[in-house]
Design an enzyme around this catalytic site. Structure first.
Site, PDB file in Angstrom:
ATOM      1  CE  LYS A  63     -10.659   8.390   6.902  1.00  0.00           C
ATOM      2  NZ  LYS A  63     -10.495   8.422   5.535  1.00  0.00           N
ATOM      3  CE  LYS A  96      -4.400  15.571   6.977  1.00  0.00           C
ATOM      4  NZ  LYS A  96      -5.428  14.550   6.771  1.00  0.00           N
ATOM      5  CG  ASN A 119       8.421  17.695   1.009  1.00  0.00           C
ATOM      6  OD1 ASN A 119       8.263  16.512   0.695  1.00  0.00           O
ATOM      7  ND2 ASN A 119       7.427  18.559   1.082  1.00  0.00           N
ATOM      8  N   GLY A 120      10.478  16.032  -1.258  1.00  0.00           N
ATOM      9  CA  GLY A 120      10.259  15.828  -2.687  1.00  0.00           C
ATOM     10  C   GLY A 120      11.216  14.800  -3.241  1.00  0.00           C
ATOM     11  CB  CYS A 169       9.473  15.466   3.933  1.00  0.00           C
ATOM     12  SG  CYS A 169      10.165  13.904   3.401  1.00  0.00           S
ATOM     13  CG  HIS A 206     -22.720  -9.290 -10.728  1.00  0.00           C
ATOM     14  ND1 HIS A 206     -23.404  -9.999 -11.687  1.00  0.00           N
ATOM     15  CD2 HIS A 206     -23.555  -8.288 -10.348  1.00  0.00           C
ATOM     16  CE1 HIS A 206     -24.586  -9.440 -11.897  1.00  0.00           C
ATOM     17  NE2 HIS A 206     -24.696  -8.398 -11.084  1.00  0.00           N
ATOM     18  CD1 TRP A 252       5.652   8.726   4.600  1.00  0.00           C
ATOM     19  CD2 TRP A 252       6.322   9.008   2.477  1.00  0.00           C
ATOM     20  NE1 TRP A 252       5.027   7.767   3.833  1.00  0.00           N
ATOM     21  CE2 TRP A 252       5.418   7.915   2.537  1.00  0.00           C
ATOM     22  CE3 TRP A 252       6.872   9.352   1.246  1.00  0.00           C
ATOM     23  CZ2 TRP A 252       5.043   7.180   1.410  1.00  0.00           C
ATOM     24  CZ3 TRP A 252       6.515   8.625   0.124  1.00  0.00           C
ATOM     25  CH2 TRP A 252       5.605   7.553   0.209  1.00  0.00           C
ATOM     26  CD  GLU A 273      -6.525   6.337   6.048  1.00  0.00           C
ATOM     27  OE1 GLU A 273      -7.605   6.892   5.910  1.00  0.00           O
ATOM     28  OE2 GLU A 273      -5.454   6.840   5.697  1.00  0.00           O
ATOM     29  CD  GLU A 331     -13.398   8.141   3.488  1.00  0.00           C
ATOM     30  OE1 GLU A 331     -12.789   7.859   2.445  1.00  0.00           O
ATOM     31  OE2 GLU A 331     -12.877   8.791   4.415  1.00  0.00           O
ATOM     32  NE  ARG A 362       4.565  18.525   5.128  1.00  0.00           N
ATOM     33  CZ  ARG A 362       3.742  19.032   4.235  1.00  0.00           C
ATOM     34  NH1 ARG A 362       2.605  19.551   4.623  1.00  0.00           N
ATOM     35  NH2 ARG A 362       4.042  19.020   2.958  1.00  0.00           N
TER      36      ARG A 362
HETATM   37  C1  F6R Z   1      -7.258   8.983   3.727  1.00  0.00           C
HETATM   38  C2  F6R Z   1      -6.573  10.178   3.291  1.00  0.00           C
HETATM   39  C3  F6R Z   1      -5.986  10.204   1.937  1.00  0.00           C
HETATM   40  C4  F6R Z   1      -6.177  11.589   1.289  1.00  0.00           C
HETATM   41  C5  F6R Z   1      -5.467  11.636  -0.073  1.00  0.00           C
HETATM   42  C6  F6R Z   1      -5.683  12.962  -0.767  1.00  0.00           C
HETATM   43  O1  F6R Z   1      -7.787   9.123   5.002  1.00  0.00           O
HETATM   44  O2  F6R Z   1      -6.447  11.120   4.022  1.00  0.00           O
HETATM   45  O3  F6R Z   1      -6.526   9.207   1.130  1.00  0.00           O
HETATM   46  O4  F6R Z   1      -7.532  11.826   1.144  1.00  0.00           O
HETATM   47  O5  F6R Z   1      -4.097  11.428   0.115  1.00  0.00           O
HETATM   48  O6  F6R Z   1      -5.181  14.008  -0.001  1.00  0.00           O
HETATM   49  P1  F6R Z   1      -5.579  15.505  -0.307  1.00  0.00           P
HETATM   50  O7  F6R Z   1      -7.045  15.644  -0.002  1.00  0.00           O
HETATM   51  O8  F6R Z   1      -4.729  16.323   0.609  1.00  0.00           O
HETATM   52  O9  F6R Z   1      -5.297  15.747  -1.756  1.00  0.00           O
END
Ligand code: F6R
Length: 615
Positions: A488, A610, A101-102, A2, A507, A75, A491, A484, A27
């Site tokens: 990527k 984010k 937000n929250g 949010c 395994h 969000w 998502e 990673e 956000r």
């Molecule tokens: C994936 C991504 C998320 C963040 C995770 C932690 O691309 O961006 O997995 O890495 O939500 O976020 P931060 O680093 O802001 O604590």
């Protein structure tokens, strides 16, 4: 999670707020809404879906002008992403508007009370209860900041609230507990926002609010108190980047821009941390060297991509310092009663500095007496503020939801930290540290070279747009890189993607291999740990024999992989521990291109936001 904006000043509040919301849309993008104080009342508009829907609504049904307003991009937590659940929420008389937000954990009980007192609530949100409570309190105290303090004392959970009242039309009031809220201080105007990008086009003077504080903004003043009305400690700071850093700058997406910015982000994160003699100078760490010398265990806590940075950090920390290092998902950490004490050094890695799981993990660690060091990209955010020390990454603002440049800078920060621990504890000689530092200083150029050779990776990604699954394999530091790469792809492309330790294949996971299945393999350097290299070459042969289409990421000059690679992606030769800095880049490009080929919006993947400020 949010985005919130509040404005009071001389400009059109609607313009300032909507422009601010555009910057905060990363956000959350389930709905958006605005409220403006106008003609003695509140005019509001809100719409489910992305901000563009709200903008259309404002064209079809323009709001009257006004110079005080609030806005929100959502969000969804309580209640689906509908118009009715979109913020702002108003009380029944339409005199108070609030954005949030929250999560307000005791909202059900509060809602019940309100209904008993005759209020009609129109949405399924927790936020609406706050609008009604504020209206009640305002009617007895006649002051919005005081009403906010009274209401906040009754709320459980995490919240940032920003509100306006039609009977106090020159004022915007905000409150924060466990969720971000920053003040932007202008001339004859002031701003509130979830992060500075919302007001950076107007001012670079910011005030970081502390925990459990209420702020009252007028055109010429900012007054901050604690929830009891007592004096509050705040920190003013200057934002060291400008509005252009939060623009796409000619790129099709923020993600592409941020991938391209990685060489600079890496260089900026090294800047000023190495003295002329090549010694590491992390003076900014407030943890005394004695404490670092006495640490007998390091625990890294983080989420998502930051967790993957932590997994890589473990190799560096254990190798260079010989201190045992555990890496744990922050969301799991405190629920399993971890063993921590005064000699444990906890490293909390977070781009945003607001991730609730990581914040809760660090609070738990500090309660047990552990020292917490944050690796963070966001100045003034909660995680560094609540840590004993912080090592900032200098990636600049990361807007795309999928983390790219922040990841590389987290790795750089963790390498520096591991070397510094080695320096302080005497487990590394100066010349050994200098050698790694020299390699690190060169690596920005290597990342640049990788970026220059990405066209075949993009072309390959486009051919895979109709696939259902991609697997990723790696060994040693290549394993977190594989994780990673898979994250990527999940998502961004919404594909089934899994990362495995290549040695684990036999395994179980090898059963997944079938004709034509794309498998990306991150190959360690053939120099140094060549045993590992040989083993992964065998793994590539094993999967290829079973029909896998192999996409091999290997360093220049590694000829052993050539016969088994259906597609070969070359990366510059780097020391093994540092290889993730170059090996991750093709995986970012691959995911971004594949997602685009599937018609997905890479900056705003579905269901995500984010900054994850709820547990
Ligand atoms: C994936 C991504 C998320 C963040 C995770 C932690 O691309 O961006 O997995 O890495 O939500 O976020 P931060 O680093 O802001 O604590």
């Amino acid at each position: 999670m949010c985005g919130i904006v509040g404005y009071v000043g001389g400009q059109s509040a609607l313009d300032v707020v909507v422009t601010g919301l555009k910057r905060l849309e990363y956000r959350g993008y389930d709905s958006a809404g605005v409220a403006v104080l106008s003609d003695g009342g509140i005019a509001a508009a809100k719409k489910a879906g992305k901000l563009v829907n709200l903008e259309k609504e404002l064209v079809d049904r323009p709001l009257p002008g006004g110079s005080v307003g609030i806005g929100h991009t959502r969000w969804a937590t309580h209640g689906g992403p509908t118009d009715a659940n979109a913020h702002p929420h108003l009380d029944n008389a339409g005199r108070v508007a609030v954005v949030h937000n929250g999560i307000i954990e005791n909202f059900a009980a509060l809602r019940e009370e309100l209904v008993e007192r005759g209020h009609t609530l129109l949405s399924e949100t927790d936020t609406e209860t706050v609008a009604h409570l504020l209206a009640e309190e305002f009617s007895s105290v006649g002051d919005l900041a005081e009403a906010m303090r009274l209401v906040c004392r009754r709320l459980d959970g995490a919240f940032t609230l920003v509100a306006v009242h039609a009977d106090q039309p020159d004022v915007v009031v905000g409150a924060r507990r466990n969720s971000p809220l920053v003040v932007g201080v202008g001339e004859g105007e002031n701003f509130l926002a979830s992060d500075v990008s919302a007001f950076i086009a107007h001012t670079r003077s910011a005030i970081e609010l502390g925990q459990d504080q209420v702020v009252e903004l007028t055109r010429d003043g900012v007054t901050v108190t604690d929830f009891d009305g007592g004096p509050a400690d705040v920190r003013a700071y200057h934002v060291d980047w400008d509005a252009s850093a939060a623009e796409k700058g000619g790129y099709a997406s923020f993600m592409l821009k941020e991938i391209a910015e990685q060489p600079k982000a890496v260089a900026d994160t090294l800047l000023g941390r190495i003295d002329a003699a090549g010694r590491l100078t992390l003076d900014e760490l407030r943890i005394p060297a004695t404490v670092l010398r006495e640490a007998d265990k390091v625990v890294v806590v983080a989420c998502g991509t930051a967790f993957h940075a932590g997994l890589i950090a473990k190799y560096a920390i254990e190798h260079w310092t010989r201190i045992p290092c555990e890496v744990e998902l922050a969301s799991e950490f405190r629920y399993r009663d971890p063993i921590l004490n005064r000699r444990t050094l906890v490293i909390a890695i977070s781009q945003s500095g607001e991730t609730m799981d990581t914040l809760m993990a660090l609070r738990h660690a500090r309660e047990q007496g552990a020292k917490v060091l944050a690796v963070c990209n966001t100045n003034g955010s909660t995680i560094p503020r609540e840590s004993d020390a912080v090592l900032y990454t200098h990636a600049g603002p990361e807007v795309a939801v999928a983390s790219t440049k922040a990841f590389l800078t987290q790795l750089v920060a963790c390498y520096l930290l591991a070397l510094y621990l080695g320096q302080v504890r005497g487990t590394q000689w100066g010349d050994e540290i200098n050698a790694v530092v020299r390699d690190l200083a060169r690596i920005g150029d290597d990342v640049e070279r990788v970026l220059e050779t990405m066209e075949p990776v993009r072309a390959l990604a486009r051919t895979l747009a109709d696939k259902d699954t991609v697997l990723f394999l790696g060994r040693h530091v290549g394993h977190p890189v594989a994780l990673e790469g898979a994250l990527k792809l999940k998502e961004l492309a919404y594909m089934h993607a899994e990362g495995f330790a290549a040695g684990e294949l036999k395994h179980g996971p090898i059963a997944l291999i079938e004709e034509g299945l794309p498998v990306v393999v991150v190959v360690p350097s053939p120099r140094g740990r060549s045993v590992l290299h040989d083993k992964i070459v065998s793994n590539i042969q094993e999967i290829r024999a079973r029909g896998a289409r192999t996409i091999v990421i290997a360093e220049e000059g590694d000829e052993a992989v050539v016969p088994y690679a259906d597609h070969l992606v070359r990366i510059p030769a780097t020391p093994t521990l540092l290889q993730p800095l170059v090996a991750t880049v093709p995986l970012q490009v691959f995911a971004c291109e594949l997602a685009t080929a599937r018609g997905n919006e890479v900056d705003q993947p579905r269901n995500l936001a984010k900054s994850v400020t709820v547990e």
